[in-house]
Design a protein around this motif. Structure first.
Motif, mmCIF file in Angstrom:
data_model
loop_
_atom_site.group_PDB
_atom_site.id
_atom_site.type_symbol
_atom_site.label_atom_id
_atom_site.label_comp_id
_atom_site.label_asym_id
_atom_site.label_seq_id
_atom_site.Cartn_x
_atom_site.Cartn_y
_atom_site.Cartn_z
ATOM 1 N N ILE A 18 9.675 -7.004 5.055
ATOM 2 C CA ILE A 18 10.858 -6.471 4.880
ATOM 3 C C ILE A 18 12.097 -6.132 6.187
ATOM 4 N N LYS A 19 11.419 -5.756 7.181
ATOM 5 C CA LYS A 19 12.383 -5.378 8.107
ATOM 6 C C LYS A 19 12.856 -6.890 8.760
ATOM 7 N N GLN A 20 12.246 -7.878 8.731
ATOM 8 C CA GLN A 20 13.018 -9.180 8.934
ATOM 9 C C GLN A 20 14.228 -9.417 8.045
ATOM 10 N N LEU A 21 14.052 -8.966 6.954
ATOM 11 C CA LEU A 21 15.073 -9.232 5.895
ATOM 12 C C LEU A 21 16.251 -8.260 6.334
ATOM 13 N N ASN A 22 15.910 -7.074 6.439
ATOM 14 C CA ASN A 22 16.834 -5.823 6.625
ATOM 15 C C ASN A 22 16.286 -5.137 7.596
ATOM 16 N N PRO A 23 16.780 -5.054 8.973
ATOM 17 C CA PRO A 23 16.117 -4.267 9.896
ATOM 18 C C PRO A 23 16.584 -2.776 9.686
ATOM 19 N N SER A 24 17.508 -2.548 9.059
ATOM 20 C CA SER A 24 17.945 -0.970 8.936
ATOM 21 C C SER A 24 17.439 -0.437 7.591
ATOM 22 N N VAL A 25 16.679 -1.228 6.847
ATOM 23 C CA VAL A 25 16.505 -0.452 5.550
ATOM 24 C C VAL A 25 15.504 0.465 5.622
ATOM 25 N N ALA A 26 15.547 1.600 4.786
ATOM 26 C CA ALA A 26 14.484 2.402 4.711
ATOM 27 C C ALA A 26 13.681 2.440 3.529
ATOM 28 N N VAL A 27 12.367 2.443 3.798
ATOM 29 C CA VAL A 27 11.572 2.132 2.561
ATOM 30 C C VAL A 27 10.815 3.353 2.323
ATOM 31 N N ILE A 28 10.715 3.725 0.860
ATOM 32 C CA ILE A 28 10.116 4.846 0.632
ATOM 33 C C ILE A 28 8.964 4.573 -0.198
ATOM 34 N N SER A 29 7.860 5.049 0.210
ATOM 35 C CA SER A 29 6.599 4.685 -0.377
ATOM 36 C C SER A 29 5.761 5.823 -1.307
ATOM 37 N N THR A 30 5.152 5.468 -2.339
ATOM 38 C CA THR A 30 4.553 6.224 -3.068
ATOM 39 C C THR A 30 3.281 5.859 -3.620
ATOM 40 N N ILE A 31 2.722 6.776 -4.543
ATOM 41 C CA ILE A 31 1.459 6.155 -5.133
ATOM 42 C C ILE A 31 1.742 6.476 -6.587
ATOM 43 N N SER A 32 1.429 5.481 -7.423
ATOM 44 C CA SER A 32 1.467 5.693 -8.903
ATOM 45 C C SER A 32 0.620 6.617 -9.317
ATOM 46 N N PRO A 33 1.362 7.818 -10.241
ATOM 47 C CA PRO A 33 0.754 8.947 -10.766
ATOM 48 C C PRO A 33 -0.147 8.325 -12.057
ATOM 49 N N VAL A 34 -0.123 6.906 -12.283
ATOM 50 C CA VAL A 34 -0.728 6.520 -13.594
ATOM 51 C C VAL A 34 -2.245 6.061 -13.056
ATOM 52 N N SER A 35 -3.145 6.760 -13.906
ATOM 53 C CA SER A 35 -4.642 6.782 -13.517
ATOM 54 C C SER A 35 -5.022 5.296 -14.081
ATOM 55 N N GLN A 36 -5.939 4.474 -13.377
ATOM 56 C CA GLN A 36 -6.293 3.286 -13.816
ATOM 57 C C GLN A 36 -7.682 3.500 -14.426
ATOM 58 N N VAL A 37 -7.639 3.807 -15.564
ATOM 59 C CA VAL A 37 -8.917 4.416 -16.198
ATOM 60 C C VAL A 37 -9.924 3.328 -16.567
ATOM 61 N N ARG A 38 -9.279 1.942 -16.769
ATOM 62 C CA ARG A 38 -10.298 0.841 -16.964
ATOM 63 C C ARG A 38 -11.319 0.627 -15.599
ATOM 64 N N SER A 39 -11.002 0.839 -14.716
ATOM 65 C CA SER A 39 -11.646 0.678 -13.751
ATOM 66 C C SER A 39 -12.765 1.840 -13.303
ATOM 67 N N GLY A 40 -12.435 2.908 -14.168
ATOM 68 C CA GLY A 40 -13.190 4.166 -14.068
ATOM 69 C C GLY A 40 -12.613 5.313 -13.077
ATOM 70 N N LEU A 41 -12.759 6.424 -13.445
ATOM 71 C CA LEU A 41 -12.304 7.646 -12.833
ATOM 72 C C LEU A 41 -12.631 7.429 -11.372
ATOM 73 N N GLN A 42 -14.052 7.499 -10.971
ATOM 74 C CA GLN A 42 -14.369 7.241 -9.563
ATOM 75 C C GLN A 42 -13.581 6.201 -8.587
ATOM 76 N N GLU A 43 -13.348 4.921 -9.418
ATOM 77 C CA GLU A 43 -12.821 3.857 -8.659
ATOM 78 C C GLU A 43 -11.113 4.216 -8.460
ATOM 79 N N ASN A 44 -10.647 4.749 -9.499
ATOM 80 C CA ASN A 44 -9.210 5.120 -9.494
ATOM 81 C C ASN A 44 -9.137 6.142 -8.428
#
Length: 154
Positions: A18-44
């Protein structure tokens, strides 16, 4: 399921690309609040923990928005879940979005955002009477927005 080290390496690689494409970009990261229940709650919870740990150990941590944590801690009641109990409902989504806006938008940008969203609401309105007047008002508001916020795509 990637290990912590594999996840960190993948994140570092993505960020460098990403930084190679645009060195001045600010990237905001997050983790989805959606539970992946198909794989089980422990795996989620394990996979989200690995992601969070990897984010905290990389440059991605510079701009981390806690959507997952907000949903799990502040909106922990099931009334904020959709009928599938895995996704946030509209009220929860609106709450999380407002927190994002409050965190990352400047006062000036908040005003612009509010103006654009008011235009979008007007655009979605379907008048029962006098659609020509509504269309005229839309055109007038669009020109006004384009004049005041030339960078906006309307």
């Amino acid at each position: 399921q990637l290990s912590l080290e594999e996840t960190q390496d993948a994140m570092k690689h993505c960020l460098s690309q990403i930084k190679q494409l645009n060195p001045s970009v600010a990237v905001i990261s997050t983790i989805s609040p959606v539970s992946q229940v198909r794989s089980g709650l422990q795996e989620n919870f394990l996979s989200k923990s690995v992601l969070r740990a990897a984010l905290s150990q990389t440059a991605w941590a510079d701009h981390y928005f806690p959507a997952y944590e907000i949903f799990m801690d502040e909106l922990r009641d099931y009334r904020f879940s959709a009928i599938d109990l895995a996704h946030p409902n509209e009220q929860a989504q609106a709450y999380i979005w407002e927190r994002f806006i409050d965190t990352y938008l400047s006062s000036e940008m908040k005003v612009k955002y509010k103006d654009i969203m008011a235009y979008r609401a007007l655009e979605q309105h379907r008048p029962k009477q006098n659609p020509e007047a509504h269309q005229s008002l839309l055109e007038q508001k669009k020109k006004e927005l384009q004049r005041r916020i030339p960078e906006a795509v309307i």
